[in-house]
Scaffold this active site. Structure first.
Site, short mmCIF file in Angstrom:
data_model
loop_
_atom_site.label_atom_id
_atom_site.label_comp_id
_atom_site.label_asym_id
_atom_site.label_seq_id
_atom_site.Cartn_x
_atom_site.Cartn_y
_atom_site.Cartn_z
N LYS A 1 -44.00 58.06 -2.71
CA LYS A 1 -42.68 58.46 -3.21
C LYS A 1 -41.63 57.42 -2.79
CE LYS A 1 -41.68 61.75 -5.11
NZ LYS A 1 -41.67 62.07 -6.56
N THR B 1 -38.14 63.01 -2.30
CA THR B 1 -38.32 63.95 -1.20
C THR B 1 -37.68 63.43 0.09
OG1 THR B 1 -40.05 64.79 0.28
CG2 THR B 1 -40.60 62.81 -0.93
N ASP B 2 -37.36 64.36 0.97
CA ASP B 2 -36.83 63.95 2.29
C ASP B 2 -37.93 63.31 3.14
OD1 ASP B 2 -38.30 66.27 2.81
OD2 ASP B 2 -36.68 67.31 3.86
N GLU B 3 -39.19 63.48 2.72
CA GLU B 3 -40.32 62.98 3.53
C GLU B 3 -40.33 61.45 3.61
OE1 GLU B 3 -44.04 65.05 2.95
OE2 GLU B 3 -42.99 66.85 2.28
N TYR C 1 -48.69 60.38 0.58
CA TYR C 1 -47.76 60.99 -0.38
C TYR C 1 -46.35 60.42 -0.22
CZ TYR C 1 -44.30 64.37 -2.06
OH TYR C 1 -43.20 64.95 -2.65
#
Ligand code: NAD
Ligand code: TYD
Length: 346
Positions: free
Chosen positions: A157, A128-130, A153
């Site tokens: 990741k 994810t870009d997060e 989260y």
């Protein structure tokens, strides 16, 4: 190809795309634990239509013995790892399963892949870009942006991304990673912003907006995500990371108003009020990232990929899908599919 988490939102769209639309000709083993987010009905009809090319195995990626057995039995030569706990709000309330599945589960897959190294072609990890943290009003995430995850989260990741990369550097595992922006489209579990707003707006329920509603996300239509993943798996350079974006940055409040307006156009609420009146500002999410924006120049320049859907067409198609799939919606919302899964898969 082993696909993990194939009964979730993106995984099930990817399996359909691979079997029905892509040039992939091999077999798919879908390994999924069937958590609350894993719904075999997302793939209804696939098992019958592709008897020789598709198999489902209910398993936890944290179960090292079972995972090793699957790798061995099916001579797995490539992996596409979607399996994860995926909802930020849940990770804030109870991070345990995020640490377990996202970090330990990825590690266990990597260990099995390492033992099968002689015939491993590609381990592709979906991220994810997060992991890059939060942007101000300017700038974009590139593949060289330092990792600065802010939620349990995104931290889990980020950890899994580092492990995948480390297995390449240390053991020579052939791998790629993709970091994508927020997905939307058919089969998304209605805890995430877009399906939650569509379903609440259809029923005339309040539309919760966190904080001031001016947080920005880049929206990627799930079909575009699927074409990007397959492009990277086929042609992406071994050991590399690719960012995938939808070229559709928008403030939450704007996208919610857009959904309200499309639904009003299809049919007004019984009391003739605009659905915009349902918008309710609620307490902000702790550590809420302000803005995500993706620069996918690398994927465009190296592999000639770009997204096709505009937010306008993607949202309309998504709304139409949710309206046409009332049985799916009712079963997911009532938890009926969970008891069906108990009966079928134990
Ligand atoms: P999802 O929550 O809809 O589905 C996750 C799937 O993984 C479910 O089928 C679930 O049963 C399965 N799963 C969970 N734990 C498992 C375990 N221990 N063993 C085996 N299976 C397990 O998620 P999604 O939205 O489809 O996301 C898929 C991947 O894409 C995730 O890795 C997520 O981090 C990443 N991602 C998602 C988005 C998004 O907008 N949805 C954006 C960026 C990245
Ligand atoms: P979400 O779909 O949970 O994805 P992510 O947190 O991974 O970006 O949320 C998207 C954006 O919408 C995020 O800024 C939080 C916000 N949001 C709301 O304002 N209300 C809601 O009810 C939800 C679920 C999210």
């Amino acid at each position: 190809m082993m696909i993990t988490g194939g009964c979730g939102f993106i995984g099930s769209n990817f399996i359909r795309y691979m079997l029905k639309e892509s040039d992939f000709t091999g077999k798919i083993i879908n390994v999924d634990k069937l958590t609350y987010a894993g719904n075999p009905e997302n793939l209804s009809g696939i098992e019958d239509e592709f008897k020789d090319r598709y198999a489902f195995i209910k398993a936890d990626i944290c179960d090292s013995a079972k995972i090793a057995e699957i790798f061995e039995a099916y001579k797995v030569d490539s992996v596409c790892n979607f399996a994860a706990e995926s909802h930020v709000d849940r990770s804030i309330v109870k991070p345990d399963a995020f640490i377990q599945t996202n970090i330990m589960g990825t590690f266990i897959l990597l260990e099995s892949a390492r033992l099968q190294m002689d015939h491993m072609v590609r381990f592709h990890h979906i991220s994810t870009d997060e992991v890059y943290g939060s942007l101000g009003s300017e700038g974009y995430f590139t593949e060289t942006t330092p990792y600065r995850p802010n939620s349990p989260y995104s931290a889990s990741k980020a950890s899994s991304d580092h492990l995948v990369r480390a297995y390449h550097k240390t053991y020579g595992l052939p791998m790629t990673i993709s970091n994508c922006s927020n997905n939307y489209g058919p089969y998304q579990f209605p805890e995430k912003l877009i399906p939650l707003i569509i379903l609440n707006a259809l029923e005339g329920k309040p539309l919760p907006i966190y904080g001031d509603g001016r947080n920005v996300r880049d929206w990627l239509y799930v079909k575009d995500h699927c074409t990007a993943i397959w492009t990277i798996m086929k042609d992406g350079k071994n050991g590399e990371t690719y960012n995938i974006g939808g070229d559709n940055e928008m403030e939450n409040i704007t996208i919610v108003k857009m959904i309200c307006d499309v639904l009003d156009e299809i049919g007004k609420l019984n009391n003739r009020r605009s659905r915009r009146d349902l918008i309710t500002f609620v307490k902000d999410r702790p550590g809420h990232d302000r803005r995500y924006a993706i620069d996918f120049t690398k994927l465009y320049e190296e592999l000639n990929w770009r997204p096709e859907a505009s937010l306008e067409t993607g949202i309309r198609d998504t709304i139409q899908w949710y309206m046409e799939n009332q049985v799916w919606v009712d079963r997911v919302k009532s938890g009926e599919y969970l008891s069906w899964m108990e009966d079928h898969y134990g």
